[in-house]
Design a protein around this motif. Structure first.
Motif, PDB file in Angstrom:
ATOM      1  N   UNK A  88       0.834  -1.209   0.000  1.00 25.39           N
ATOM      2  CA  UNK A  88       0.000   0.000   0.000  1.00 25.39           C
ATOM      3  C   UNK A  88       0.865   1.255   0.000  1.00 25.39           C
ATOM      4  N   UNK A  89       1.864   1.288   0.861  1.00 27.76           N
ATOM      5  CA  UNK A  89       2.774   2.449   0.923  1.00 27.76           C
ATOM      6  C   UNK A  89       3.486   2.641  -0.407  1.00 27.76           C
ATOM      7  N   UNK A  90       4.041   1.566  -0.965  1.00 32.27           N
ATOM      8  CA  UNK A  90       4.804   1.672  -2.202  1.00 32.27           C
ATOM      9  C   UNK A  90       3.921   2.041  -3.390  1.00 32.27           C
ATOM     10  N   UNK A  91       2.627   1.746  -3.279  1.00 30.77           N
ATOM     11  CA  UNK A  91       1.684   2.105  -4.337  1.00 30.77           C
ATOM     12  C   UNK A  91       1.263   3.567  -4.273  1.00 30.77           C
ATOM     13  N   UNK A  92       1.679   4.274  -3.214  1.00 30.63           N
ATOM     14  CA  UNK A  92       1.319   5.678  -3.061  1.00 30.63           C
ATOM     15  C   UNK A  92       0.043   5.902  -2.296  1.00 30.63           C
ATOM     16  N   UNK A  93      -0.443   4.869  -1.622  1.00 32.95           N
ATOM     17  CA  UNK A  93      -1.674   4.989  -0.845  1.00 32.95           C
ATOM     18  C   UNK A  93      -1.397   5.645   0.505  1.00 32.95           C
ATOM     19  N   UNK A  94      -2.405   6.347   1.014  1.00 38.12           N
ATOM     20  CA  UNK A  94      -2.254   7.062   2.276  1.00 38.12           C
ATOM     21  C   UNK A  94      -3.005   6.410   3.433  1.00 38.12           C
ATOM     22  N   UNK A  95      -3.932   5.498   3.117  1.00 45.44           N
ATOM     23  CA  UNK A  95      -4.688   4.836   4.177  1.00 45.44           C
ATOM     24  C   UNK A  95      -5.097   3.439   3.741  1.00 45.44           C
ATOM     25  N   UNK A  96      -5.569   2.652   4.700  1.00 42.74           N
ATOM     26  CA  UNK A  96      -6.053   1.308   4.416  1.00 42.74           C
ATOM     27  C   UNK A  96      -7.279   1.041   5.279  1.00 42.74           C
ATOM     28  N   UNK A 135     -12.813  -2.750  -6.785  1.00 38.57           N
ATOM     29  CA  UNK A 135     -11.885  -3.869  -6.683  1.00 38.57           C
ATOM     30  C   UNK A 135     -10.838  -3.860  -7.791  1.00 38.57           C
ATOM     31  N   UNK A 136      -9.654  -4.375  -7.468  1.00 35.76           N
ATOM     32  CA  UNK A 136      -8.566  -4.449  -8.437  1.00 35.76           C
ATOM     33  C   UNK A 136      -8.831  -5.544  -9.472  1.00 35.76           C
ATOM     34  N   UNK A 150     -10.813   4.091  -2.773  1.00 32.43           N
ATOM     35  CA  UNK A 150     -10.441   2.980  -1.903  1.00 32.43           C
ATOM     36  C   UNK A 150     -10.468   1.714  -2.751  1.00 32.43           C
ATOM     37  N   UNK A 151      -9.282   1.214  -3.099  1.00 33.22           N
ATOM     38  CA  UNK A 151      -9.148   0.110  -4.056  1.00 33.22           C
ATOM     39  C   UNK A 151      -8.908  -1.201  -3.318  1.00 33.22           C
ATOM     40  N   UNK A 152      -9.820  -2.157  -3.504  1.00 27.16           N
ATOM     41  CA  UNK A 152      -9.729  -3.444  -2.824  1.00 27.16           C
ATOM     42  C   UNK A 152      -8.677  -4.346  -3.453  1.00 27.16           C
ATOM     43  N   UNK A 153      -7.744  -4.830  -2.612  1.00 26.33           N
ATOM     44  CA  UNK A 153      -6.656  -5.700  -3.051  1.00 26.33           C
ATOM     45  C   UNK A 153      -6.610  -6.896  -2.099  1.00 26.33           C
ATOM     46  N   UNK A 197       0.276 -10.498  -8.926  1.00 25.61           N
ATOM     47  CA  UNK A 197      -0.388  -9.773 -10.018  1.00 25.61           C
ATOM     48  C   UNK A 197      -1.010  -8.471  -9.512  1.00 25.61           C
ATOM     49  N   UNK A 198      -1.469  -8.449  -8.238  1.00 24.53           N
ATOM     50  CA  UNK A 198      -1.961  -7.191  -7.665  1.00 24.53           C
ATOM     51  C   UNK A 198      -0.793  -6.210  -7.496  1.00 24.53           C
ATOM     52  N   UNK A 199       0.316  -6.714  -6.958  1.00 24.00           N
ATOM     53  CA  UNK A 199       1.478  -5.853  -6.711  1.00 24.00           C
ATOM     54  C   UNK A 199       1.961  -5.225  -8.008  1.00 24.00           C
ATOM     55  N   UNK A 200       2.100  -6.025  -9.036  1.00 23.18           N
ATOM     56  CA  UNK A 200       2.588  -5.517 -10.324  1.00 23.18           C
ATOM     57  C   UNK A 200       1.649  -4.451 -10.879  1.00 23.18           C
ATOM     58  N   UNK A 201       0.341  -4.711 -10.792  1.00 26.95           N
ATOM     59  CA  UNK A 201      -0.638  -3.754 -11.323  1.00 26.95           C
ATOM     60  C   UNK A 201      -0.612  -2.451 -10.535  1.00 26.95           C
ATOM     61  N   UNK A 202      -0.458  -2.549  -9.216  1.00 31.36           N
ATOM     62  CA  UNK A 202      -0.418  -1.344  -8.383  1.00 31.36           C
ATOM     63  C   UNK A 202       0.818  -0.498  -8.676  1.00 31.36           C
ATOM     64  N   UNK A 203       1.955  -1.133  -8.903  1.00 28.69           N
ATOM     65  CA  UNK A 203       3.161  -0.371  -9.211  1.00 28.69           C
ATOM     66  C   UNK A 203       3.062   0.284 -10.587  1.00 28.69           C
ATOM     67  N   UNK A 204       2.431  -0.406 -11.532  1.00 24.74           N
ATOM     68  CA  UNK A 204       2.208   0.222 -12.842  1.00 24.74           C
ATOM     69  C   UNK A 204       1.233   1.389 -12.712  1.00 24.74           C
ATOM     70  N   UNK A 205       0.219   1.228 -11.867  1.00 22.89           N
ATOM     71  CA  UNK A 205      -0.737   2.313 -11.664  1.00 22.89           C
ATOM     72  C   UNK A 205      -0.045   3.521 -11.050  1.00 22.89           C
ATOM     73  N   UNK A 206       0.805   3.301 -10.067  1.00 20.42           N
ATOM     74  CA  UNK A 206       1.521   4.445  -9.484  1.00 20.42           C
ATOM     75  C   UNK A 206       2.361   5.151 -10.548  1.00 20.42           C
TER      76      UNK A 206
END
Length: 341
Positions: free
Chosen positions: A76-84, A275-276, A309-312, A323-332
């Motif tokens: 979540x942090x590495x994706x640029x998210x501020x909360x969970x 949802x992702x 608020x994106x569900x992962x 696959x979630x991690x890769x997509x989140x890093x591409x999104x960032x």
């Protein structure tokens, strides 16, 4: 059919309304809006039995083999998210902390890890605001209530709670707040609580921690109007699987924070949750959305002044799927490229 142009008598600009009648100040609520982007984490008994409306599942069914809560929040942090926001207890009724109320929790599971405690510690260490999800619909802690596995029964108001369950819910939520000190409390399925009980619960938790943000999930709508019979009172208006309405250019803002509810004017920030993939809980065959879709979801929500608020959902091991991690890093990366961070 296109949405009608909203009634401008019910939705008013900030400049015309001063401070409003809401519990928290506008300045405080704008802190929530600055969080902007968060991770929804659906995980628990339904991860293991594959049923969103799980009921009375043997407690041994919950059995993560490689649980790594710290990884979830690092992503979540590495994706640029501020909360969970973590599902501390979903419809299955299984608590992800060793609750003193009831036996259906991690304290009696094969894996006794206090998931809520580890989640809170990881969030605090990594600078992520702490949100708790709690479901008011419970299919295991029944207290004489019937099991419900039909969404239509909920939608029609046929699923309700009794005094014994509400005492249990009140106590569990007091325990969550007192033990873990969340920044945000998110209650799903509020329709099972009568309006007077929703008010009672809202007053109880917000008096316990006045600076905490609180949301009853308003479910699937686009933020045009607030249905007080469903999700009131609430500091936040949730938009499940929906983009905020742009109001056809008839407003100074895309999402109107001002709502008229029961004859009074309230400033209420919005939050879209989606949802992702396509499922709320992890499924092996749930494919990640395309990069264009995810970027469009981010732009269509935050660009209209609503949090995203994106569900992962973690998998059965207790790990964040690659696959979630890769997509989140591409999104960032794509967010950075278009200059929307």
């Amino acid at each position: 059919m296109a949405d009608p142009i909203p009634d401008q008598n019910n939705i008013k600009s900030v400049s015309a309304e001063g401070e409003g009648e809401q519990r928290l100040s506008i300045e405080k609520l704008q802190e929530f809006m600055q969080w902007k982007y968060g991770m929804f984490i659906h995980w628990g008994m339904s991860t293991f039995d594959g049923l969103e409306l799980s009921a009375c599942e043997p407690i041994e069914t919950y059995n993560p083999t490689d649980l790594n809560v710290d990884e979830w929040i690092s992503v979540a942090r590495d994706a640029g998210m501020k909360y969970a926001v973590l599902t501390t207890k979903h419809v299955a009724g299984h608590a992800l902390w060793p609750s003193a109320y009831g036996d259906y929790s991690v304290k009696n599971s094969k894996n006794t890890t206090d998931v809520v405690g580890e989640y809170v510690n990881a969030c605090r260490e990594k600078g992520i605001k702490v949100g708790f999800y709690y479901c008011a619909w419970d299919n295991t802690n029944l207290f004489g209530m019937p099991v419900t596995k039909d969404w239509n029964e909920y939608a029609l108001g046929m699923t309700t709670t009794n005094d014994a369950f509400r005492e249990f819910m009140w106590n569990q939520c007091d325990e969550l707040i007192d033990t873990y000190n969340p920044d945000y409390f998110w209650v799903d399925m509020p329709k099972v609580l009568p309006l007077d009980k929703r008010i009672e619960f809202y007053d109880r938790v917000t008096e316990r921690k006045p600076e905490m943000f609180f949301a009853y999930n308003h479910s699937c709508q686009n933020g045009t109007t607030f249905d007080h019979t469903f999700a009131w009172p609430s500091d936040i208006m949730t938009l499940e699987r929906n983009f905020p309405n742009a109001y056809n250019g008839h407003a100074k803002q895309d999402y109107f924070q001002w709502k008229e509810i029961l004859g009074k004017n309230y400033y209420i920030p919005g939050e879209t949750n989606d949802t992702i993939g396509r499922e709320w809980f992890y499924a092996e065959d749930d494919a990640v959305r395309s990069d264009k879709d995810l970027l469009g979801m981010y732009m269509g929500t935050t660009g209209r002044g609503v949090n995203f608020l994106l569900n992962c959902p973690p998998d059965k091991r207790g790990r964040m799927p690659q696959r979630w991690i890769d997509a989140l890093m591409r999104l960032r990366k794509n967010i950075d490229l278009v200059g929307l961070d």
